[in-house]
Scaffold this motif. Structure first.
Motif, mmCIF file in Angstrom:
data_model
loop_
_atom_site.group_PDB
_atom_site.id
_atom_site.type_symbol
_atom_site.label_atom_id
_atom_site.label_comp_id
_atom_site.label_asym_id
_atom_site.label_seq_id
_atom_site.Cartn_x
_atom_site.Cartn_y
_atom_site.Cartn_z
ATOM 1 N N GLY A 124 0.834 -1.199 0.000
ATOM 2 C CA GLY A 124 0.000 0.000 0.000
ATOM 3 C C GLY A 124 0.868 1.248 0.000
ATOM 4 N N LYS A 125 1.919 1.224 0.791
ATOM 5 C CA LYS A 125 2.866 2.339 0.829
ATOM 6 C C LYS A 125 3.570 2.493 -0.510
ATOM 7 N N GLN A 126 3.948 1.371 -1.107
ATOM 8 C CA GLN A 126 4.611 1.381 -2.414
ATOM 9 C C GLN A 126 3.728 2.073 -3.454
ATOM 10 N N ALA A 127 2.439 1.756 -3.445
ATOM 11 C CA ALA A 127 1.508 2.377 -4.390
ATOM 12 C C ALA A 127 1.333 3.856 -4.093
ATOM 13 N N ALA A 128 1.161 4.199 -2.815
ATOM 14 C CA ALA A 128 0.949 5.600 -2.445
ATOM 15 C C ALA A 128 2.145 6.462 -2.824
ATOM 16 N N GLU A 129 3.364 5.916 -2.645
ATOM 17 C CA GLU A 129 4.560 6.674 -2.997
ATOM 18 C C GLU A 129 4.693 6.853 -4.516
ATOM 19 N N ALA A 130 3.968 6.038 -5.271
ATOM 20 C CA ALA A 130 3.918 6.197 -6.731
ATOM 21 C C ALA A 130 2.693 7.025 -7.129
ATOM 22 N N ASN A 131 2.072 7.661 -6.119
ATOM 23 C CA ASN A 131 0.904 8.517 -6.314
ATOM 24 C C ASN A 131 -0.299 7.748 -6.847
ATOM 25 N N CYS A 132 -0.470 6.522 -6.369
ATOM 26 C CA CYS A 132 -1.638 5.715 -6.720
ATOM 27 C C CYS A 132 -2.414 5.315 -5.472
ATOM 28 N N MET A 133 -3.721 5.281 -5.587
ATOM 29 C CA MET A 133 -4.551 4.637 -4.579
ATOM 30 C C MET A 133 -4.438 3.129 -4.801
ATOM 31 N N SER A 134 -4.678 2.368 -3.754
ATOM 32 C CA SER A 134 -4.611 0.915 -3.933
ATOM 33 C C SER A 134 -5.634 0.200 -3.074
ATOM 34 N N ILE A 135 -6.072 -0.955 -3.573
ATOM 35 C CA ILE A 135 -6.888 -1.910 -2.823
ATOM 36 C C ILE A 135 -6.226 -3.263 -3.047
ATOM 37 N N LEU A 136 -5.737 -3.873 -1.977
ATOM 38 C CA LEU A 136 -4.948 -5.095 -2.069
ATOM 39 C C LEU A 136 -5.473 -6.108 -1.063
ATOM 40 N N PRO A 164 -2.709 8.215 -1.456
ATOM 41 C CA PRO A 164 -1.593 9.171 -1.329
ATOM 42 C C PRO A 164 -2.081 10.520 -0.815
ATOM 43 N N ARG A 165 -1.242 11.161 0.011
ATOM 44 C CA ARG A 165 -1.602 12.452 0.600
ATOM 45 C C ARG A 165 -0.321 13.197 0.944
ATOM 46 N N GLU A 166 -0.259 14.482 0.624
ATOM 47 C CA GLU A 166 0.953 15.264 0.843
ATOM 48 C C GLU A 166 1.365 15.312 2.303
ATOM 49 N N LYS A 167 0.404 15.405 3.220
ATOM 50 C CA LYS A 167 0.716 15.536 4.640
ATOM 51 C C LYS A 167 0.888 14.189 5.338
ATOM 52 N N ILE A 266 -5.270 2.618 -8.604
ATOM 53 C CA ILE A 266 -6.023 3.676 -9.279
ATOM 54 C C ILE A 266 -5.133 4.904 -9.333
ATOM 55 N N TYR A 267 -5.073 5.557 -10.490
ATOM 56 C CA TYR A 267 -4.229 6.732 -10.671
ATOM 57 C C TYR A 267 -5.098 7.985 -10.575
ATOM 58 N N PRO A 268 -5.114 8.661 -9.423
ATOM 59 C CA PRO A 268 -6.056 9.769 -9.219
ATOM 60 C C PRO A 268 -5.771 11.000 -10.073
ATOM 61 N N GLU A 269 -4.591 11.079 -10.660
ATOM 62 C CA GLU A 269 -4.265 12.249 -11.473
ATOM 63 C C GLU A 269 -5.089 12.327 -12.758
ATOM 64 N N VAL A 270 -5.782 11.246 -13.108
ATOM 65 C CA VAL A 270 -6.625 11.281 -14.309
ATOM 66 C C VAL A 270 -7.760 12.302 -14.168
ATOM 67 N N PHE A 271 -8.104 12.664 -12.919
ATOM 68 C CA PHE A 271 -9.188 13.611 -12.694
ATOM 69 C C PHE A 271 -8.734 15.070 -12.760
ATOM 70 N N LYS A 279 -7.771 18.677 -0.365
ATOM 71 C CA LYS A 279 -8.704 19.411 0.495
ATOM 72 C C LYS A 279 -9.738 18.467 1.102
ATOM 73 N N LEU A 280 -10.278 17.582 0.291
ATOM 74 C CA LEU A 280 -11.291 16.639 0.782
ATOM 75 C C LEU A 280 -10.700 15.667 1.796
ATOM 76 N N MET A 281 -9.474 15.202 1.549
ATOM 77 C CA MET A 281 -8.806 14.313 2.495
ATOM 78 C C MET A 281 -8.592 15.014 3.832
ATOM 79 N N ASP A 282 -8.081 16.249 3.786
ATOM 80 C CA ASP A 282 -7.828 17.005 5.013
ATOM 81 C C ASP A 282 -9.120 17.248 5.775
ATOM 82 N N GLU A 283 -10.183 17.486 5.044
ATOM 83 C CA GLU A 283 -11.491 17.745 5.653
ATOM 84 C C GLU A 283 -11.948 16.545 6.469
ATOM 85 N N ILE A 284 -11.810 15.362 5.878
ATOM 86 C CA ILE A 284 -12.230 14.129 6.556
ATOM 87 C C ILE A 284 -11.360 13.865 7.781
#
Length: 335
Positions: A124-136, A164-167, A266-271, A279-284
Motif C-alpha cells: 500500500g505504501k509502495q503504491a501511495a509513494e507512486a501517487n496511486c490509490m490501492s486496494i490489495l 496518497p496524501r501530501e501531509k 487507481i491513478y487519481p491524477e486522471v481527474f 482538500k477533501l482528504m484534510d477535511e475528513i
C-alpha cells in the motif's frame, strides 16, 4: 533489545545472501523486513524471519522462482508466482498494477501460487509513494471458524487500502481477524494477554490468552458474522480473479503456500483535481481528529498515522527487537 535500523538491515542482507538470494533480491527482502520492524510491526517484520528461512529450507519458498504474466485483458492481468518469495512477488505485481493504472487509469493484477507477503501495508505504501490509490488483499490458510462454526474454515485474509496524501499517506492494513496471528504471537513473545478477545480456546470460549488461541488457530473475525462473510468474499475474489488456490485448497497443505492475491491500483491524477483531493482528504481527517476522546490520554489517528510516528521514534531511539528472535537470526547467520 534495542538495535539500530542499519544493523538489522546489514545482518538480514548478509543472511539472505548466504541463502543464495541475488544481491538485489537480498537487499529488497532485508529492506522490507527492516522497514516493517521500524514501523512497529515486528509481527510481520523481524519476527517472521526465522519462519521465512525455515520455509526456504523445506523447499516451500523457491529462491530462484520469478512471477510471470500468464494472461492479459487490457488493464487486468493474471500472474503466476511459481511459489517464489511472497515479498518479491508482491513488490513486482504492485509495480505492474501501478504501471497499468498510469496507462489506463486503473490496473488490476491477480497473482496465484505465491507465498506470504509479510506486511501488506508495504505494498500500500509502495503504491501511495507512486501517487496511486490501492486496494490489495490476499487469502490465507484457514485460521478462523465461519461464524457459528467450531473449526477453522476461513482465512483472516489481510486487506489493504492506501491513498496518497501530501501531509502523510493514508494506509489501512488489517487482517479480517480481530488480531493478526503475527500480532497474537507478538503478545505471546512479550508474555502479555491481548487487550481484547482474539479467538476461541479449547472450551469454545472467547479468550485473550495468546497460547490458548494459537493452540488451534481459531481467530475471532472482525465484526463477528460480518467479518466472517467478508473473509469468504475476499477469498472468492482472490481465487476467481487469479484462477488460483482458495483457502480450502490451501488447507490441504501442511504449510501455508500457493496463496492467491489481488493488487488493484487507481491513478487519481486522471481527474486533474489534485488540490481538491487534498482538500477533501484534510477535511475528513480534521473532522475525525477533532473529537473528544473517551479517555483523555487517547488520541484519534487516521490509518497509517500511528505507524509514521513509531517510525520517527524508532529512527531516533533504535528499534525494539525480541531477544529470542534476534538470537535465532544470529544462529542462522552462523549456521
Amino acid at each position: 533489545m534495542i538495535i539500530s535500523q542499519e544493523n538489522i538491515q546489514k545482518v538480514l542482507y548478509e543472511l539472505f545472501v548466504k541463502y543464495n538470494f541475488t544481491k538485489e533480491k537480498a537487499q529488497l527482502l532485508a529492506s522490507v523486513f527492516t522497514e516493517s520492524t521500524l514501523d512497529g510491526v515486528s509481527s510481520h517484520g523481524i519476527n517472521r524471519v526465522p519462519l521465512f528461512i525455515e520455509h526456504i529450507e523445506k523447499g516451500v519458498i523457491k529462491i530462484d522462482a520469478e512471477a510471470e504474466k500468464v494472461a492479459s485483458f487490457g488493464s487486468i492481468e493474471r500472474w503466476d508466482g511459481n511459489f517464489g518469495p511472497g515479498i518479491i512477488n508482491a513488490t513486482k505485481c504492485t509495480n505492474r498494477a501501478i504501471a497499468l493504472a498510469k496507462q489506463h487509469g486503473m490496473g488490476l493484477v491477480a497473482l496465484r501460487n505465491t507465498n506470504h507477503w509479510m506486511r501488506g501495508g508495504t505494498y500500500g505504501k509502495q503504491a501511495a509513494e507512486a501517487n496511486c490509490m490501492s486496494i490489495l488483499f490476499t487469502n490465507t490458510k484457514p485460521n478462523m471458524p465461519p461464524w457459528g462454526g467450531k473449526d477453522s474454515r476461513i482465512g483472516n485474509n489481510p486487506f489493504v487500502v492506501s491513498i496518497p496524501r501530501e501531509k502523510g499517506n493514508v494506509i489501512l492494513d488489517m487482517a479480517i481477524s480481530q488480531f493478526s496471528f503475527g500480532k497474537i504471537n507478538d503478545y505471546r513473545l512479550k508474555g502479555e494477554k491481548l487487550p481484547f478477545h482474539g479467538g476461541w480456546d479449547d472450551n469454545d470460549e472467547l479468550s485473550n490468552d495468546p497460547d490458548k488461541i494459537l493452540s488451534k488457530e481459531r481467530g475471532l473475525p472482525i465484526g463477528y458474522w460480518k467479518g466472517s462473510a467478508l473473509s469468504m468474499v475476499l477469498d472468492m475474489l482472490a481465487t476467481i480473479l487469479s484462477a488460483g488456490n482458495s483457502t480450502y485448497r490451501i488447507s490441504s497443505k501442511d504449510i501455508e503456500t500457493g496463496i492467491s492475491q489481488v493488487f488493484i491500483c487507481i491513478y487519481p491524477e486522471v481527474f486533474n483535481d489534485s488540490e481538491l483531493q487534498e482538500k477533501l482528504m484534510d477535511e475528513i481527517i480534521d473532522y475525525t481528529h477533532n473529537v473528544e476522546p473517551i479517555n483523555s490520554e487517547d488520541k484519534i489517528y487516521y490509518p497509517g498515522e500511528r505507524s509514521s510516528q513509531t517510525r520517527t521514534k524508532n529512527l531516533k531511539d533504535g528499534i525494539f527487537v525480541n531477544e529470542s528472535i534476534w538470537e535465532k537470526i544470529m544462529l542462522l547467520s552462523k549456521k
